[in-house]
Design an enzyme around this catalytic site. Structure first.
Site, PDB file in Angstrom:
ATOM      1  CG  LEU A  97       3.330   3.512  -9.019  1.00 53.51           C
ATOM      2  CD1 LEU A  97       3.343   4.342 -10.293  1.00 53.51           C
ATOM      3  CD2 LEU A  97       2.126   3.873  -8.152  1.00 53.51           C
ATOM      4  N   PRO A  98       2.361  -0.858  -8.400  1.00 59.29           N
ATOM      5  CG  PRO A  98       0.156  -1.270  -7.743  1.00 59.29           C
ATOM      6  CD  PRO A  98       1.090  -0.160  -8.103  1.00 59.29           C
ATOM      7  CE  LYS A 132      12.054  -8.122  -8.271  1.00 57.49           C
ATOM      8  NZ  LYS A 132      12.237  -8.230  -6.841  1.00 57.49           N
TER       9      LYS A 132
HETATM   10  P1  NAD Z   1       1.542  -2.264  -2.904  1.00 58.78           P
HETATM   11  O1  NAD Z   1       0.327  -2.708  -3.644  1.00 58.78           O
HETATM   12  O2  NAD Z   1       1.616  -2.474  -1.430  1.00 58.78           O
HETATM   13  O3  NAD Z   1       1.785  -0.683  -3.166  1.00 58.78           O
HETATM   14  C1  NAD Z   1       1.522  -0.035  -4.358  1.00 58.78           C
HETATM   15  C2  NAD Z   1       0.915   1.332  -4.027  1.00 58.78           C
HETATM   16  O4  NAD Z   1       0.719   2.052  -5.238  1.00 58.78           O
HETATM   17  C3  NAD Z   1      -0.446   1.232  -3.339  1.00 58.78           C
HETATM   18  O5  NAD Z   1      -0.404   1.930  -2.104  1.00 58.78           O
HETATM   19  C4  NAD Z   1      -1.401   1.883  -4.338  1.00 58.78           C
HETATM   20  O6  NAD Z   1      -2.455   2.626  -3.714  1.00 58.78           O
HETATM   21  C5  NAD Z   1      -0.465   2.810  -5.095  1.00 58.78           C
HETATM   22  N1  NAD Z   1      -0.943   3.205  -6.403  1.00 58.78           N
HETATM   23  C6  NAD Z   1      -1.450   2.427  -7.403  1.00 58.78           C
HETATM   24  N2  NAD Z   1      -1.746   3.197  -8.475  1.00 58.78           N
HETATM   25  C7  NAD Z   1      -1.395   4.467  -8.160  1.00 58.78           C
HETATM   26  C8  NAD Z   1      -1.468   5.702  -8.841  1.00 58.78           C
HETATM   27  N3  NAD Z   1      -1.953   5.776 -10.095  1.00 58.78           N
HETATM   28  N4  NAD Z   1      -1.026   6.811  -8.212  1.00 58.78           N
HETATM   29  C9  NAD Z   1      -0.545   6.736  -6.959  1.00 58.78           C
HETATM   30  N5  NAD Z   1      -0.468   5.608  -6.239  1.00 58.78           N
HETATM   31  C10 NAD Z   1      -0.893   4.485  -6.841  1.00 58.78           C
HETATM   32  O7  NAD Z   1       2.770  -2.944  -3.644  1.00 58.78           O
HETATM   33  P2  NAD Z   1       4.261  -3.155  -3.038  1.00 58.78           P
HETATM   34  O8  NAD Z   1       4.324  -4.449  -2.322  1.00 58.78           O
HETATM   35  O9  NAD Z   1       4.689  -1.891  -2.369  1.00 58.78           O
HETATM   36  O10 NAD Z   1       5.067  -3.353  -4.417  1.00 58.78           O
HETATM   37  C11 NAD Z   1       5.421  -2.259  -5.252  1.00 58.78           C
HETATM   38  C12 NAD Z   1       6.316  -2.779  -6.351  1.00 58.78           C
HETATM   39  O11 NAD Z   1       7.492  -3.350  -5.775  1.00 58.78           O
HETATM   40  C13 NAD Z   1       5.693  -3.879  -7.224  1.00 58.78           C
HETATM   41  O12 NAD Z   1       6.053  -3.671  -8.550  1.00 58.78           O
HETATM   42  C14 NAD Z   1       6.287  -5.159  -6.656  1.00 58.78           C
HETATM   43  O13 NAD Z   1       6.347  -6.193  -7.621  1.00 58.78           O
HETATM   44  C15 NAD Z   1       7.668  -4.683  -6.253  1.00 58.78           C
HETATM   45  N6  NAD Z   1       8.314  -5.458  -5.175  1.00 58.78           N
HETATM   46  C16 NAD Z   1       7.599  -5.827  -4.071  1.00 58.78           C
HETATM   47  C17 NAD Z   1       8.228  -6.553  -3.057  1.00 58.78           C
HETATM   48  C18 NAD Z   1       7.458  -6.981  -1.818  1.00 58.78           C
HETATM   49  O14 NAD Z   1       7.972  -7.824  -1.055  1.00 58.78           O
HETATM   50  N7  NAD Z   1       6.275  -6.429  -1.550  1.00 58.78           N
HETATM   51  C19 NAD Z   1       9.586  -6.895  -3.175  1.00 58.78           C
HETATM   52  C20 NAD Z   1      10.300  -6.482  -4.292  1.00 58.78           C
HETATM   53  C21 NAD Z   1       9.641  -5.752  -5.290  1.00 58.78           C
END
Ligand code: NAD
Length: 295
Positions: free
Chosen positions: A65-66, A169
């Site tokens: 999740l975000p 991290k």
């Molecule tokens: P994203 O915003 O693409 O995905 C998050 C998803 O969570 C969304 O699809 C959203 O609809 C869903 N969501 C939010 N609240 C929710 C709820 N209550 N119930 C169900 N679904 C819910 O974000 P991401 O890029 O996939 O990143 C996710 C995590 O990974 C973050 O914490 C980010 O910091 C970490 N991360 C991201 C990357 C990257 O390159 N994108 C790399 C390493 C770590």
């Protein structure tokens, strides 16, 4: 094969859930976004109507999740009340160390076991199943988590007790933010001093200025391996996410009175870059801000 609940099917979670399904697991998936849910369905997951509906009989509950507040909400509203005592809670999101510890304690108070397992590697690694997981939790919980995480990554490392994965991290990404800026400003200075960027790369990448930001992710188009710099700084790791991780690092540093002046400067510079409307730009694009000499 196991029954797995997967909540959060965005940029990262979508590919991760797909890889678990590909490995033969029974993946019950949920996301607030209908589009993300449809993508997970076509990747072999079983879409659920709510987060709670994914949990029944799940051996592992994985969240991607975000931010911390989303994980907290999902745990409190859907997971704690529905997970079997035998289920392992694995949060792969990047969140506050303190929140990860608090959630692990809350889980333990309900007889549940939780680990934090944030990842290194971007969307490409999530899709390819080549993420690195850094895991915080007991040795026994780590062993249980490793089985599931290995289907989504190339390395699964036990960092220590609960919260240690998140600590690893943000400390890692604090190095990354600072070294990327240092690498960018060196390229800008080298060019202004009349040094060819390719020559500078050839030298620095085999000298003591070498780092991942230099060798693997060179921020100059046409120099080094193919990177987001070769694609107008699109794709890759968004500056907004780097800023998020640097803020987490700065908050954590303040909470334990750690002196992190380079991390603080990196956070300040990424804030400025994001404020220029570049939140979605790859984080190496900060070289453009430095080239312009924005003060
Ligand atoms: P994203 O915003 O693409 O995905 C998050 C998803 O969570 C969304 O699809 C959203 O609809 C869903 N969501 C939010 N609240 C929710 C709820 N209550 N119930 C169900 N679904 C819910 O974000 P991401 O890029 O996939 O990143 C996710 C995590 O990974 C973050 O914490 C980010 O910091 C970490 N991360 C991201 C990357 C990257 O390159 N994108 C790399 C390493 C770590």
């Amino acid at each position: 094969m196991a029954r797995i609940a997967f909540i959060g099917l965005g940029n990262m979670g979508g590919g991760m859930a797909a890889n678990l399904a590909k490995a033969g697991h029974d993946v019950r998936a949920f996301d607030l976004s209908a589009e993300a849910l449809a993508r997970a369905k076509s990747a072999g997951c079983l879409p659920a109507e709510s987060a709670a509906a994914t949990i029944e009989d799940a051996e592992a509950v994985i969240t991607m999740l975000p931010a911390g507040r989303h994980v907290e909400q999902v745990y409190e509203e859907a997971v704690f009340g529905n997970a079997a005592k035998t289920a392992l809670l694995i949060d792969c999101s990047t969140i506050e160390v303190a929140t990860a510890r608090r959630l692990a304690e809350a889980a333990a108070a309900k007889g549940l076991t939780a680990v934090d397992a944030p990842v290194s590697g971007g969307i490409g690694a999530a899709n390819a199943g080549t993420l690195t997981f850094m895991v915080g939790g007991s040795a026994a919980a780590f062993e249980r988590a490793e089985v599931f995480l290995a289907d989504m990554g190339k390395a699964v490392i036990h960092a220590g007790g609960n919260g240690a994965g998140q600590a690893a991290k943000i400390c890692n990404n604090m190095i990354l933010g600072a070294t990327m800026i240092a690498t960018c400003e060196a390229f800008v200075l080298a060019r202004k001093l009349g040094l060819d960027p390719q020559k500078f790369f050839d030298i620095a990448s085999v000298s003591s200025g070498q780092s991942w930001s230099m060798t693997t992710y060179a921020p100059v188009p046409g120099v080094g391996p193919e990177t987001p710099a070769d694609h107008d700084y699109q794709g890759g790791f968004a500056a907004a996410l780097m800023l998020k991780d640097l803020r987490l690092a700065m908050d954590a540093a303040a909470s334990v009175d750690a002196d992190t002046p380079m991390g603080a400067k990196a956070a300040e510079l990424y804030q400025r870059f994001v404020d220029m409307g570049e939140a979605g730009r790859d984080f190496s694009g900060i070289i453009r801000m430095l080239e312009k000499g924005e003060k």
